[in-house]
Design a protein around this motif. Structure first.
Motif, PDB file in Angstrom:
ATOM      1  N   ILE A  85      -2.549   0.909 -10.081  1.00  0.00           N
ATOM      2  CA  ILE A  85      -3.848   0.858  -9.228  1.00  0.00           C
ATOM      3  C   ILE A  85      -4.741  -0.242  -9.684  1.00  0.00           C
ATOM      4  CG2 ILE A  85      -5.772   2.238  -7.877  1.00  0.00           C
ATOM      5  CD1 ILE A  85      -3.684   4.486  -8.263  1.00  0.00           C
ATOM      6  N   VAL A 103      -0.887  -1.046  -5.768  1.00  0.00           N
ATOM      7  CA  VAL A 103      -1.990  -0.739  -4.954  1.00  0.00           C
ATOM      8  C   VAL A 103      -3.117  -1.512  -5.429  1.00  0.00           C
ATOM      9  CG1 VAL A 103      -3.360   1.121  -3.861  1.00  0.00           C
ATOM     10  CG2 VAL A 103      -1.110   1.593  -4.360  1.00  0.00           C
ATOM     11  N   ALA A 137       0.816  -1.188  -0.033  1.00  0.00           N
ATOM     12  CA  ALA A 137      -0.007   0.089  -0.041  1.00  0.00           C
ATOM     13  C   ALA A 137       0.797   1.363  -0.099  1.00  0.00           C
ATOM     14  CB  ALA A 137      -0.741   0.010   1.219  1.00  0.00           C
ATOM     15  N   THR A 138       0.188   2.397  -0.727  1.00  0.00           N
ATOM     16  CA  THR A 138       1.051   3.644  -0.657  1.00  0.00           C
ATOM     17  C   THR A 138       0.146   4.593   0.422  1.00  0.00           C
ATOM     18  OG1 THR A 138      -0.281   4.302  -2.357  1.00  0.00           O
ATOM     19  CG2 THR A 138       1.902   3.202  -2.888  1.00  0.00           C
ATOM     20  N   THR A 167       2.537   4.304 -10.182  1.00  0.00           N
ATOM     21  CA  THR A 167       1.772   3.625  -9.075  1.00  0.00           C
ATOM     22  C   THR A 167       0.976   2.943  -9.894  1.00  0.00           C
ATOM     23  OG1 THR A 167       2.131   5.497  -7.712  1.00  0.00           O
ATOM     24  CG2 THR A 167       0.127   4.001  -7.422  1.00  0.00           C
TER      25      THR A 167
END
Length: 685
Positions: free
Chosen positions: A38, A119, A3-4, A36
């Motif tokens: 997602i 993520v 997770a970020t 990132t």
């Protein structure tokens, strides 16, 4: 996935962890971007998917070797089935099958190893911001990013599809089944409605072999006529029961699932909004087969390149890259969607037609590689230094070809330019023209591209009258769709070629018209001329070399040597086709031994079709003929200057002769005279 933190900043946010998204994230991370990725975990059961050679190559460019992934299975061909009373056709299709969960995990791990942050979440809103966008996630987290790549598949907010493109919506329903016997190769069923039933909707069914006597069945259909996945799979099973290609004892291994497919690319979606749509989100799906994996991977790489090389104008750069890579594909898709029933009728009529033009059309429409992506026997073996002077000229030729045909007959653009990335190494008339000019010290000028493009259009048109007329057959609604398509396409190509010459090179109009007249005259006598095939290929190859000699102002002796070289190279090419056909291998014309003989393209006796001993004798005879022509042409080359042009023409000759020269080193026992790759004529149920 890790997770970020909330309110984090990133350079590029990739939405969706499917094949296109993970490919984009991996390519971006490899180029040093802060990425990132997602996307939620898969919500459906694992299923088997098919990857083509072009998809494998796209991943190989990112150092992903799928063949080494546990559970991956290499395949070499697919089988094409249509109506129950039609034979099953085998198409060369180098690729592999793999579980989609395994593919996703492999790509996610590679992206994470390259530095991407992953993520497991979903994006609810994308809000444009200064120099980027703000993202709100379902978990409440927020991100600010400079660039957004949208790989979430079809959804209205991401695609902004208008009503015209909603017409192109399809639905994919899939389920995995256990079987009593393994399925050796994938099968594509094109279910064509019966005659006089315009209310019925055509659909496609894929059977993808999995492990442990299992098979994944996917049906591409219209959701409006088949509202549930369970009903769609029942429809697929009913269709499969008509064919012997179906493995016995199908029992469900999991529940049916499905999702939408947008099959019409809209250029406006690329430049609207803050996100670059890739894969299914951009409508990059074949409207007939539902295949989109190769387009998804390529579009992911193109998006990464656009963001890297043109960070302030990534959308326009990405749009241009798609147009270059998929010449004719988008227009073909739009035409197919708007005339869906008609397109299926034509495709069905051509499903088992071995006419060279129809066979190439079928590959251009159904296979992601198009036409030339699989014909690796026809490549020029040259150093980059030798091909570099050709690049501006050949790219100009490609631009003329694309702009001429892509809007009216887009599938012709697929046939002409489906291997545009390797345009300098294809066997094409433009190479003969360029080689001829280079032998006299002249670099091919892009200003002559329109004239040479006209020659290439007319050369493709020659395929439409390469065979003699067939006997009348029973046709749907009284129309022979396959023959009609061939005639109309040929007329269109000749008309456009003549228009280009008249408008841009009127000084060559007369010689061009004489050349076309010669090509047509060779077939005008039909079965009376058994040497017509040789004559046609001599003429096809001679004219572009003659043009190059004239434009380069070669003297009479030099020009005659070029013409002799080109004529005998045409003969060499045809002998190579005969060598391939006698072994039941795919020829560069996409045709069969039966067609070569039946339509008098070849002088091989018809007894070779049924007598293995005669076929073996003809095989050795054609190898000898190919070797003899090859040596004879090299004698003509010695009359030409030993420069870049001479090396180019020598490489062209060697590529044309490849099948025959390869046969010299293959023992007779290794030739597949008894292994036919022609359509499988086993009876259906």
């Amino acid at each position: 996935m890790t997770a970020t933190p909330a309110h984090a900043e990133t350079t590029v946010a990739v939405l969706g962890a499917g094949p296109s998204g993970t490919t984009a994230a991996l390519a971006l991370a490899r180029r040093g971007h802060h990425v990132t990725l997602i996307g939620p975990p898969p919500s459906h059961a694992d299923r088997r998917i098919l990857l083509s050679g072009s998809a494998i190559a796209a991943l190989s460019s990112l150092d992903i070797d799928l063949a080494a992934v546990p559970g991956a299975r290499q395949i070499h061909r697919i089988r094409l089935a249509t109506r129950a009373n039609q034979p099953v056709e085998s198409l060369d299709f180098p690729g592999l099958t793999i579980g989609d969960h395994q593919l996703r995990a492999t790509l996610v791990d590679a992206a994470r190893s390259a530095g991407a942050t992953c993520v497991e979440d979903s994006v609810t809103t994308i809000t444009p911001a200064d120099q980027g966008a703000d993202l709100a996630l379902a978990s409440g987290r927020r991100f600010r990013t400079r660039h957004v790549v949208d790989a979430r598949g079809h959804n209205d907010s991401a695609n902004k599809l208008d009503s015209a493109h909603n017409v192109g919506m399809r639905w994919a329903s899939t389920q995995t089944f256990h079987t009593n016997a393994p399925l050796n190769s994938p099968v594509l069923h094109l279910a064509i409605p019966a005659q006089h039933t315009p209310d019925q909707t055509p659909f496609a069914v894929w059977l993808i072999p999995a492990h442990d006597n299992a098979v994944t069945i996917t049906i591409i259909h219209n959701r409006q006529t088949v509202p549930t996945d369970e009903q769609a799979l029942k429809l697929a099973l009913d269709q499969l029961d008509l064919h012997t290609t179906t493995p016995p004892g199908l029992t469900p291994a999991n529940s049916a699932s499905g999702g939408p497919l947008a099959t019409t690319y809209n250029p406006a979606t690329i430049t609207i909004g803050p996100a670059l749509p890739v894969g299914d989100a951009a409508g990059l799906v074949n409207p007939f087969t539902g295949e989109g994996m190769s387009y998804a991977l390529d579009s992911g790489r193109h998006a990464a390149t656009a963001i890297t090389t043109h960070p302030t104008d990534a959308a326009n750069s990405y749009s241009r890259a798609l147009e270059r890579s998929f010449v004719g594909y988008f227009e073909t898709s739009r035409h197919a969607v708007r005339r869906y029933q008609l397109a299926w009728r034509v495709l069905a009529a051509a499903a088992h037609n071995d006419h060279p033009f129809i066979a190439k059309t079928r590959r251009a429409i159904l296979l992601p590689e198009g036409v030339t992506g699989l014909a690796d026997v026809a490549r020029l073996d040259l150093d980059d230094a030798d091909t570099l002077p050709l690049k501006p000229f050949l790219l100009a030729c490609d631009e003329v070809l694309a702009s001429t045909v892509r809007h009216d007959w887009p599938f012709l653009a697929r046939m002409l330019l489906s291997d545009i990335g390797d345009t300098r190494r294809r066997l094409r008339p433009a190479i003969l023209f360029a080689g001829a000019t280079l032998t006299n010290g002249h670099t091919p000028d892009p200003s002559h591209a329109t004239l040479v493009a006209a020659v290439e259009l007319a050369s493709l048109a020659a395929l439409t009258f390469l065979t003699t007329a067939r006997a009348p057959t029973t046709c749907l609604r009284g129309i022979d769709w396959a023959t009609t398509t061939v005639i109309l396409a040929g007329d269109y190509l000749l008309a456009e070629a003549s228009r280009l010459v008249a408008a841009h090179s009127p000084a060559y109009s007369f010689s061009f018209a004489e050349w076309l007249d010669d090509l047509v005259a060779f077939r005008s006598s039909g079965d009376a001329i058994t040497a017509a095939g040789i004559d046609i290929f001599e003429t096809l190859y001679e004219f572009p070399a003659r043009l190059g000699a004239d434009i380069a102002q070669c003297d009479a002796q030099h020009g005659q040597a070029l013409r002799d070289y080109a004529r005998h190279t045409g003969r060499t090419f045809l002998h190579g086709e005969e060598v391939l056909a006698l072994q039941h291998q795919r020829t560069r014309l996409d045709t069969t031994l039966d067609t070569l003989i039946r339509h008098h393209i070849s002088a091989i006796p018809s007894s070779a079709l049924h007598d293995n001993d005669e076929r073996r004798r003809q095989y050795h005879r054609q190898i000898k003929a190919c070797k003899s022509e090859h040596a004879h042409v090299h004698d003509h080359l010695r009359r030409l200057p030993d420069n870049n042009g001479g090396r180019l023409l020598a490489a062209f000759l060697d590529a044309a002769a490849t099948p025959g020269l390869a046969g010299l080193n293959r023992p007779a026992s290794g030739c597949s005279f008894n292994k036919s790759r022609q359509p499988d004529h086993r009876p259906t149920r």
